[in-house]
Write an enzyme that holds these catalytic residues in place. Structure first.
Site, PDB file in Angstrom:
ATOM      1  N   MET A   1       0.852  -1.163   0.000  1.00 38.62           N
ATOM      2  CA  MET A   1       0.000   0.000   0.000  1.00 38.62           C
ATOM      3  C   MET A   1       0.880   1.202   0.000  1.00 38.62           C
ATOM      4  O   MET A   1       1.883   1.182   0.683  1.00 38.62           O
ATOM      5  CB  MET A   1      -0.927  -0.142   1.159  1.00 38.62           C
ATOM      6  N   PRO A   2       0.652   2.191  -0.723  1.00 35.21           N
ATOM      7  CA  PRO A   2      -0.411   2.408  -1.699  1.00 35.21           C
ATOM      8  C   PRO A   2      -0.006   1.942  -3.115  1.00 35.21           C
ATOM      9  O   PRO A   2       1.166   1.782  -3.416  1.00 35.21           O
ATOM     10  CB  PRO A   2      -0.632   3.904  -1.672  1.00 35.21           C
ATOM     11  N   HIS A   3      -1.037   1.767  -3.926  1.00 37.04           N
ATOM     12  CA  HIS A   3      -0.849   1.355  -5.321  1.00 37.04           C
ATOM     13  C   HIS A   3      -1.473   2.413  -6.222  1.00 37.04           C
ATOM     14  O   HIS A   3      -2.581   2.875  -5.951  1.00 37.04           O
ATOM     15  CB  HIS A   3      -1.516  -0.002  -5.572  1.00 37.04           C
ATOM     16  N   VAL A  29       3.924  10.095  -3.750  1.00 35.07           N
ATOM     17  CA  VAL A  29       3.114   9.182  -2.925  1.00 35.07           C
ATOM     18  C   VAL A  29       3.760   9.003  -1.552  1.00 35.07           C
ATOM     19  O   VAL A  29       3.073   9.027  -0.528  1.00 35.07           O
ATOM     20  CB  VAL A  29       2.914   7.829  -3.646  1.00 35.07           C
ATOM     21  N   SER A  41       3.619   0.824  -5.175  1.00 32.92           N
ATOM     22  CA  SER A  41       3.618   0.126  -6.464  1.00 32.92           C
ATOM     23  C   SER A  41       2.886   0.987  -7.480  1.00 32.92           C
ATOM     24  O   SER A  41       1.957   1.725  -7.136  1.00 32.92           O
ATOM     25  CB  SER A  41       2.975  -1.258  -6.352  1.00 32.92           C
TER      26      SER A  41
END
Length: 74
Positions: A1-3, A29, A41
């Site tokens: 997390m996060p994607h 991010v 990711s």
């Protein structure tokens, strides 16, 4: 997390352009969510223009309404 998933018209990104895009998105991010680089990711998903409405606009943009962080101007 996060994607993060970026759906886009097919584009011939150079290796350098792809590297810079991923690097900058990852940094943004990390900063926003306060996470380590290793947990981020990113997927780049090309979508042909003729499929954009059915595969992206209707399910991902039109139906999301208030969930979008940024709406398109089209």
């Amino acid at each position: 997390m996060p994607h993060v998933t970026i759906q886009h018209f097919p584009a011939a990104l150079t290796a350098e352009q792809r590297f810079r895009l991923v690097e900058q998105l990852t940094a943004a991010v990390q900063e926003a969510f306060g996470v380590e680089e290793r947990v981020v990711s990113i997927a780049l998903v090309p979508v042909p223009p003729e499929d954009w409405d059915a595969q992206v606009y209707q399910p991902e943009i039109a139906r999301r309404g208030g969930q979008l962080a940024k709406e398109p101007g089209y």
